[in-house]
Design a protein around this motif. Structure first.
Motif, PDB file in Angstrom:
ATOM      1  N   GLU A 170       0.836  -1.200   0.000  1.00  0.00           N
ATOM      2  CA  GLU A 170       0.000   0.000   0.000  1.00  0.00           C
ATOM      3  C   GLU A 170       0.866   1.243   0.000  1.00  0.00           C
ATOM      4  N   GLY A 171       0.395   2.249  -0.678  1.00  0.00           N
ATOM      5  CA  GLY A 171       1.032   3.547  -0.619  1.00  0.00           C
ATOM      6  C   GLY A 171       0.371   4.367   0.469  1.00  0.00           C
ATOM      7  N   PRO A 172       0.962   5.492   0.817  1.00  0.00           N
ATOM      8  CA  PRO A 172       0.343   6.357   1.822  1.00  0.00           C
ATOM      9  C   PRO A 172      -0.844   7.110   1.223  1.00  0.00           C
ATOM     10  N   ALA A 173      -1.761   7.512   2.073  1.00  0.00           N
ATOM     11  CA  ALA A 173      -2.839   8.394   1.622  1.00  0.00           C
ATOM     12  C   ALA A 173      -2.228   9.777   1.412  1.00  0.00           C
ATOM     13  N   PHE A 174      -2.586  10.431   0.318  1.00  0.00           N
ATOM     14  CA  PHE A 174      -2.109  11.793   0.090  1.00  0.00           C
ATOM     15  C   PHE A 174      -3.175  12.604  -0.622  1.00  0.00           C
ATOM     16  N   ALA A 175      -3.121  13.900  -0.370  1.00  0.00           N
ATOM     17  CA  ALA A 175      -4.143  14.813  -0.887  1.00  0.00           C
ATOM     18  C   ALA A 175      -3.765  15.354  -2.260  1.00  0.00           C
ATOM     19  N   ALA A 200     -20.066   8.714  -3.490  1.00  0.00           N
ATOM     20  CA  ALA A 200     -20.553  10.061  -3.135  1.00  0.00           C
ATOM     21  C   ALA A 200     -19.851  11.096  -4.010  1.00  0.00           C
ATOM     22  N   TYR A 201     -20.520  12.227  -4.193  1.00  0.00           N
ATOM     23  CA  TYR A 201     -19.935  13.338  -4.941  1.00  0.00           C
ATOM     24  C   TYR A 201     -18.936  14.104  -4.075  1.00  0.00           C
ATOM     25  N   ALA A 202     -17.863  14.587  -4.693  1.00  0.00           N
ATOM     26  CA  ALA A 202     -16.962  15.538  -4.040  1.00  0.00           C
ATOM     27  C   ALA A 202     -17.609  16.910  -4.157  1.00  0.00           C
ATOM     28  N   ARG A 203     -17.636  17.641  -3.077  1.00  0.00           N
ATOM     29  CA  ARG A 203     -18.259  18.971  -3.076  1.00  0.00           C
ATOM     30  C   ARG A 203     -17.205  20.059  -3.270  1.00  0.00           C
ATOM     31  N   HIS A 204     -17.627  21.152  -3.845  1.00  0.00           N
ATOM     32  CA  HIS A 204     -16.731  22.297  -4.043  1.00  0.00           C
ATOM     33  C   HIS A 204     -16.096  22.669  -2.703  1.00  0.00           C
ATOM     34  N   GLY A 205     -14.789  22.931  -2.742  1.00  0.00           N
ATOM     35  CA  GLY A 205     -14.055  23.327  -1.548  1.00  0.00           C
ATOM     36  C   GLY A 205     -13.452  22.162  -0.774  1.00  0.00           C
ATOM     37  N   GLU A 206     -13.898  20.939  -1.032  1.00  0.00           N
ATOM     38  CA  GLU A 206     -13.357  19.781  -0.313  1.00  0.00           C
ATOM     39  C   GLU A 206     -11.971  19.403  -0.831  1.00  0.00           C
ATOM     40  N   ARG A 207     -11.171  18.848   0.062  1.00  0.00           N
ATOM     41  CA  ARG A 207      -9.894  18.267  -0.323  1.00  0.00           C
ATOM     42  C   ARG A 207     -10.139  16.780  -0.545  1.00  0.00           C
ATOM     43  N   VAL A 208      -9.505  16.243  -1.551  1.00  0.00           N
ATOM     44  CA  VAL A 208      -9.655  14.829  -1.891  1.00  0.00           C
ATOM     45  C   VAL A 208      -8.316  14.130  -1.677  1.00  0.00           C
ATOM     46  N   LEU A 209      -8.380  12.946  -1.082  1.00  0.00           N
ATOM     47  CA  LEU A 209      -7.202  12.125  -0.849  1.00  0.00           C
ATOM     48  C   LEU A 209      -7.345  10.823  -1.625  1.00  0.00           C
ATOM     49  N   GLN A 210      -6.184  10.261  -1.961  1.00  0.00           N
ATOM     50  CA  GLN A 210      -6.198   8.950  -2.588  1.00  0.00           C
ATOM     51  C   GLN A 210      -5.235   8.035  -1.852  1.00  0.00           C
ATOM     52  N   GLU A 243      -8.597   4.114  -3.550  1.00  0.00           N
ATOM     53  CA  GLU A 243      -9.784   4.709  -2.926  1.00  0.00           C
ATOM     54  C   GLU A 243      -9.582   6.206  -2.842  1.00  0.00           C
ATOM     55  N   PHE A 244     -10.625   6.941  -3.180  1.00  0.00           N
ATOM     56  CA  PHE A 244     -10.634   8.398  -3.116  1.00  0.00           C
ATOM     57  C   PHE A 244     -11.622   8.782  -2.024  1.00  0.00           C
ATOM     58  N   THR A 245     -11.165   9.573  -1.069  1.00  0.00           N
ATOM     59  CA  THR A 245     -11.998  10.009   0.049  1.00  0.00           C
ATOM     60  C   THR A 245     -11.899  11.516   0.193  1.00  0.00           C
ATOM     61  N   ASN A 246     -12.849  12.096   0.943  1.00  0.00           N
ATOM     62  CA  ASN A 246     -12.682  13.504   1.306  1.00  0.00           C
ATOM     63  C   ASN A 246     -11.947  13.550   2.648  1.00  0.00           C
ATOM     64  N   GLU A 247     -11.642  14.749   3.131  1.00  0.00           N
ATOM     65  CA  GLU A 247     -10.874  14.876   4.380  1.00  0.00           C
ATOM     66  C   GLU A 247     -11.593  14.282   5.579  1.00  0.00           C
ATOM     67  N   ALA A 248     -12.907  14.198   5.523  1.00  0.00           N
ATOM     68  CA  ALA A 248     -13.673  13.617   6.626  1.00  0.00           C
ATOM     69  C   ALA A 248     -13.635  12.088   6.595  1.00  0.00           C
ATOM     70  N   GLY A 249     -12.994  11.516   5.552  1.00  0.00           N
ATOM     71  CA  GLY A 249     -12.893  10.072   5.436  1.00  0.00           C
ATOM     72  C   GLY A 249     -14.026   9.419   4.672  1.00  0.00           C
ATOM     73  N   GLN A 250     -14.942  10.220   4.139  1.00  0.00           N
ATOM     74  CA  GLN A 250     -16.056   9.671   3.366  1.00  0.00           C
ATOM     75  C   GLN A 250     -15.538   9.129   2.035  1.00  0.00           C
ATOM     76  N   LEU A 251     -15.868   7.887   1.733  1.00  0.00           N
ATOM     77  CA  LEU A 251     -15.454   7.263   0.483  1.00  0.00           C
ATOM     78  C   LEU A 251     -16.234   7.878  -0.675  1.00  0.00           C
ATOM     79  N   LEU A 252     -15.504   8.404  -1.661  1.00  0.00           N
ATOM     80  CA  LEU A 252     -16.110   9.003  -2.846  1.00  0.00           C
ATOM     81  C   LEU A 252     -16.180   7.997  -3.987  1.00  0.00           C
ATOM     82  N   LEU A 253     -15.060   7.376  -4.282  1.00  0.00           N
ATOM     83  CA  LEU A 253     -15.047   6.353  -5.307  1.00  0.00           C
ATOM     84  C   LEU A 253     -13.876   5.410  -5.114  1.00  0.00           C
ATOM     85  N   ARG A 254     -14.025   4.230  -5.702  1.00  0.00           N
ATOM     86  CA  ARG A 254     -12.974   3.212  -5.658  1.00  0.00           C
ATOM     87  C   ARG A 254     -12.744   2.753  -7.090  1.00  0.00           C
TER      88      ARG A 254
END
Length: 172
Positions: free
Chosen positions: A15-20, A118-128, A153-164
Motif C-alpha cells: 500500500e502507498g500512503p494516503a495523500f491529498a 458520493a460526490y466531491a463537493r466544491h471546496g473539499e480536499r480529496v485524498l487517494q 480509494e478516493f476520500t474527502n478529508e472527513a474520510g467519506q469514500l467518494l469512489l474506488r
C-alpha cells in the motif's frame, strides 16, 4: 520464461500512503471538466442546484483526475531526460506505490472498473490511497505478460469514500 518472479510477487498487497490532491475541488476546474465530458448538470455549478448533495458538486469521476503535479514541483520528464534507462513511462503524479521491477517491459492500459459512492463537493480536499491488489501472469502466443491490478480509494478529508477504482495495467 516467467515474468512473475518472487521479487515481483512480493509487491502484491503493498500500500502507498494516503495523500491529498494539490488543490481542493474548485469551481473553475469543475466547470472545465464538466465541459470536457459534455455534462452540463447544474449541480456542478450551483449550491442551489446541488442542494440535495449539500452544495455544488463535481462530476462522479472528477476526483480521479485531480492529482496533478503542483506548481514548483520538479517535472519527472525533465529530471530524467538524460537517463538512458528511462523509458518515458510516467503515471501522472503517481499513486504513492513503489515502482515495480519490470524495466524494459511495455506498459498498456488494461481498463478500469469504478464504484461511485458520493460526490466531491466544491471546496473539499480529496485524498487517494492505492495498493497493488494482484499481479497475474498470462501466457499468450507472443509470450508472457503481467496483469497488474491497482486498487485506489478516493476520500474527502472527513474520510467519506467518494469512489474506488480497480485499474489493470498490462506489462509485456
Amino acid at each position: 520464461m516467467t515474468l512473475l518472479t518472487d521479487e515481483v510477487r512480493s509487491y502484491i498487497g503493498r500500500e502507498g500512503p494516503a495523500f491529498a490532491a494539490c488543490d481542493a475541488v474548485e469551481a473553475g476546474a469543475v466547470r472545465r471538466y464538466a465541459q470536457a465530458i459534455m455534462d452540463p448538470d447544474p449541480a456542478y455549478a450551483s449550491d442551489r442546484e446541488g442542494l440535495r448533495y449539500g452544495g455544488a458538486v463535481a462530476p462522479p469521476l472528477y476526483p480521479s483526475f485531480m492529482f496533478r503535479t503542483p506548481f514548483g514541483t520538479p517535472d519527472v520528464l525533465t529530471e530524467r531526460a538524460h537517463d538512458p534507462d528511462f523509458d518515458g513511462i510516467v503515471m501522472g503524479v503517481g499513486n504513492g506505490l513503489p515502482e515495480l521491477p519490470l524495466h524494459g517491459l511495455a506498459l498498456l492500459n488494461g481498463g478500469a472498473e469504478v464504484e461511485f459512492f458520493a460526490y466531491a463537493r466544491h471546496g473539499e480536499r480529496v485524498l487517494q490511497k492505492s495498493r497493488i491488489a494482484d499481479i497475474q501472469e498470462k501466457q499468450t502466443k507472443s509470450g508472457p505478460m503481467l496483469l497488474v491490478i491497482f486498487e485506489t480509494e478516493f476520500t474527502n478529508e472527513a474520510g467519506q469514500l467518494l469512489l474506488r477504482s480497480r485499474k489493470t495495467i498490462i506489462r509485456r
